[in-house]
Design a protein around this motif. Structure first.
Motif, PDB file in Angstrom:
ATOM      1  N   LYS A  16      43.862  48.923  47.850  1.00 49.67           N
ATOM      2  CA  LYS A  16      43.893  47.881  46.826  1.00 49.67           C
ATOM      3  C   LYS A  16      45.313  47.360  46.609  1.00 49.67           C
ATOM      4  O   LYS A  16      46.288  48.066  46.838  1.00 49.67           O
ATOM      5  CB  LYS A  16      43.350  48.425  45.504  1.00 49.67           C
ATOM      6  CG  LYS A  16      41.914  48.910  45.569  1.00 49.67           C
ATOM      7  CD  LYS A  16      41.470  49.449  44.220  1.00 49.67           C
ATOM      8  CE  LYS A  16      40.043  49.974  44.262  1.00 49.67           C
ATOM      9  NZ  LYS A  16      39.608  50.509  42.941  1.00 49.67           N
TER      10      LYS A  16
ATOM     11  N   VAL B 259      49.123  45.531  41.362  1.00 54.35           N
ATOM     12  CA  VAL B 259      49.435  44.355  40.558  1.00 54.35           C
ATOM     13  C   VAL B 259      50.031  44.795  39.225  1.00 54.35           C
ATOM     14  O   VAL B 259      49.487  45.674  38.549  1.00 54.35           O
ATOM     15  CB  VAL B 259      48.175  43.501  40.294  1.00 54.35           C
ATOM     16  CG1 VAL B 259      48.531  42.263  39.487  1.00 54.35           C
ATOM     17  CG2 VAL B 259      47.515  43.112  41.618  1.00 54.35           C
TER      18      VAL B 259
ATOM     19  N   VAL C 228      44.235  39.164  34.125  1.00 56.13           N
ATOM     20  CA  VAL C 228      44.200  39.651  35.508  1.00 56.13           C
ATOM     21  C   VAL C 228      43.113  40.713  35.680  1.00 56.13           C
ATOM     22  O   VAL C 228      42.450  40.783  36.719  1.00 56.13           O
ATOM     23  CB  VAL C 228      45.584  40.182  35.922  1.00 56.13           C
ATOM     24  CG1 VAL C 228      45.536  40.802  37.316  1.00 56.13           C
ATOM     25  CG2 VAL C 228      46.608  39.055  35.891  1.00 56.13           C
TER      26      VAL C 228
ATOM     27  N   GLY D 162      40.661  40.294  38.624  1.00 57.90           N
ATOM     28  CA  GLY D 162      40.843  41.264  39.697  1.00 57.90           C
ATOM     29  C   GLY D 162      39.789  42.355  39.717  1.00 57.90           C
ATOM     30  O   GLY D 162      39.371  42.821  40.782  1.00 57.90           O
TER      31      GLY D 162
ATOM     32  N   ILE E 257      41.651  45.782  42.369  1.00 59.68           N
ATOM     33  CA  ILE E 257      43.108  45.876  42.299  1.00 59.68           C
ATOM     34  C   ILE E 257      43.513  47.117  41.495  1.00 59.68           C
ATOM     35  O   ILE E 257      42.743  47.632  40.690  1.00 59.68           O
ATOM     36  CB  ILE E 257      43.740  44.622  41.630  1.00 59.68           C
ATOM     37  CG1 ILE E 257      43.245  44.477  40.185  1.00 59.68           C
ATOM     38  CG2 ILE E 257      43.437  43.377  42.448  1.00 59.68           C
ATOM     39  CD1 ILE E 257      43.937  43.362  39.414  1.00 59.68           C
TER      40      ILE E 257
ATOM     41  N   LEU F  85      45.838  47.804  38.659  1.00 59.42           N
ATOM     42  CA  LEU F  85      46.522  46.986  37.659  1.00 59.42           C
ATOM     43  C   LEU F  85      47.292  47.842  36.667  1.00 59.42           C
ATOM     44  O   LEU F  85      46.751  48.800  36.109  1.00 59.42           O
ATOM     45  CB  LEU F  85      45.501  46.125  36.903  1.00 59.42           C
ATOM     46  CG  LEU F  85      46.031  45.254  35.769  1.00 59.42           C
ATOM     47  CD1 LEU F  85      47.036  44.229  36.287  1.00 59.42           C
ATOM     48  CD2 LEU F  85      44.869  44.553  35.056  1.00 59.42           C
TER      49      LEU F  85
ATOM     50  N   LEU G  37      45.517  36.161  44.109  1.00 60.21           N
ATOM     51  CA  LEU G  37      44.772  37.342  44.545  1.00 60.21           C
ATOM     52  C   LEU G  37      43.992  37.052  45.821  1.00 60.21           C
ATOM     53  O   LEU G  37      43.947  37.885  46.739  1.00 60.21           O
ATOM     54  CB  LEU G  37      43.826  37.809  43.446  1.00 60.21           C
ATOM     55  CG  LEU G  37      44.446  38.387  42.174  1.00 60.21           C
ATOM     56  CD1 LEU G  37      43.361  38.777  41.174  1.00 60.21           C
ATOM     57  CD2 LEU G  37      45.334  39.594  42.480  1.00 60.21           C
TER      58      LEU G  37
ATOM     59  N   TYR H 266      36.758  37.705  43.587  1.00 57.74           N
ATOM     60  CA  TYR H 266      37.703  37.140  42.622  1.00 57.74           C
ATOM     61  C   TYR H 266      37.200  35.799  42.092  1.00 57.74           C
ATOM     62  O   TYR H 266      37.317  35.500  40.899  1.00 57.74           O
ATOM     63  CB  TYR H 266      39.081  36.963  43.261  1.00 57.74           C
ATOM     64  CG  TYR H 266      39.720  38.239  43.754  1.00 57.74           C
ATOM     65  CD1 TYR H 266      39.635  39.409  43.022  1.00 57.74           C
ATOM     66  CD2 TYR H 266      40.414  38.277  44.968  1.00 57.74           C
ATOM     67  CE1 TYR H 266      40.227  40.594  43.475  1.00 57.74           C
ATOM     68  CE2 TYR H 266      41.015  39.438  45.420  1.00 57.74           C
ATOM     69  CZ  TYR H 266      40.911  40.599  44.668  1.00 57.74           C
ATOM     70  OH  TYR H 266      41.499  41.749  45.125  1.00 57.74           O
TER      71      TYR H 266
END
Length: 305
Positions: free
Chosen positions: A28, A31, A42, A46, A50, A52, A150, A161
């Motif tokens: 992944k 971020v 986000v 995401g 992701i 995060l 992304l 996304y």
């Protein structure tokens, strides 16, 4: 002293290596976001695809925020950094400038907006009011930038996304319809919003409020005695019923204003605490952008009626 610096460098390198290994294992994107508003945005787009990490938490003032050693590690080992820009995160600029642009993709979302539509400011190097998230249309544009970034960095999950972004944009449409209906219940002559600092100018411009902040656009500035006296007279002249504190600004600034009004033989209540530069606690409704906006509008309208 040299040995301490050397150990610090080694620890940083090991930390960075462990983060990169984690990314390689789960496949992944790493971020990092700065403000809580951007972290929520986000996260919605995401989703599970992701890793995060948000730097700032509830009640944190982005104007004054300084990066810790842990933050520098997160930033240095990120694939993408989303931040507001427009000089909101003023004390992080130097850190961003030292990032390797070839390794870390930096996305200052506010810089993507049409500057001709922004509110000017003498307080910031960018000469623009950075509190752009209080215009939902701007936040929708942020969503588009996040989706684009992304998808470009992780084309494998581009469709995921896109679906997430479309669903979130529909929620923002619903939010805007709701808050407009709520604001319509407040007579136009009562739409005067007095807060601790000038974070709500875009809100005022979008929904027909006259907005006055005790401090300037940045909480790094201090309100003086003359500012308090000037604004207290404004409140009396305009017959403002309530004024508001902010979650990321010390309460004493508005309490001093209330006391100044009272010293002149008038009354003004503190109508509640608004979320300005940060969302509420994680896991609560106000810990989301949509919940924060809905709460703010409800609090403002009920206090000013």
């Amino acid at each position: 002293m040299k040995m301490i610096k050397y150990i610090a460098v080694i620890l940083f390198a090991l930390s960075a290596l462990s983060c990169k290994t984690e990314k390689q294992e789960n496949g992944k994107l790493n971020v990092v976001t700065t403000t809580t508003m951007l972290t929520d945005l986000v996260k919605n787009i995401g989703g599970e695809h992701i890793n995060l990490q948000g730097l700032m938490g509830a009640g944190v003032d982005p104007h004054l925020y300084k990066a810790s050693a842990g933050d520098v590690t997160k930033l240095s080992t990120a694939d993408i950094i989303f931040y507001n820009g427009l000089h909101l995160e003023g004390k992080l600029v130097e850190v961003f400038e030292k990032m390797n642009a070839d390794v870390v993709t930096q996305v200052p979302l506010g810089e993507s907006l049409d500057k001709n539509t922004l509110i000017g400011s003498d307080y910031f190097a960018s000469n623009y009011d950075p509190h752009v998230w209080f215009n939902i249309q701007y936040f929708k544009q942020f969503a588009g930038e996040v989706l684009s970034t992304l998808s470009r960095k992780d084309p494998k999950h581009a469709e995921n996304y896109k679906a997430n972004a479309e669903a979130y944009l529909k929620k923002l449409d619903t939010l805007e319809a709701e808050i407009k209906a709520t604001i319509e219940t407040l007579p136009k002559e009562k739409r005067i919003l007095v807060t601790a600092h000038d974070a709500f100018n875009y809100f005022g411009k979008s929904y027909g409020f006259e907005v006055v902040g005790l401090q300037g656009l940045s909480t790094a500035t201090e309100a003086g005695v003359q500012d308090v006296q000037r604004l207290s007279q404004f409140i009396i002249d305009k017959k403002v019923k309530s004024i508001f504190v902010e979650s990321s600004v010390p309460r004493r600034t508005i309490e001093a204003l209330q006391a100044a009004v009272q010293s002149k033989g008038n009354e003004v209540t503190i109508g509640g605490s608004l979320y300005s530069d940060a969302l509420g606690n994680s896991g609560t409704e106000e810990g989301t952008y949509i919940g924060m906006f809905r709460y703010n509008v409800s609090t403002i309208v009920e206090a000013l009626k």
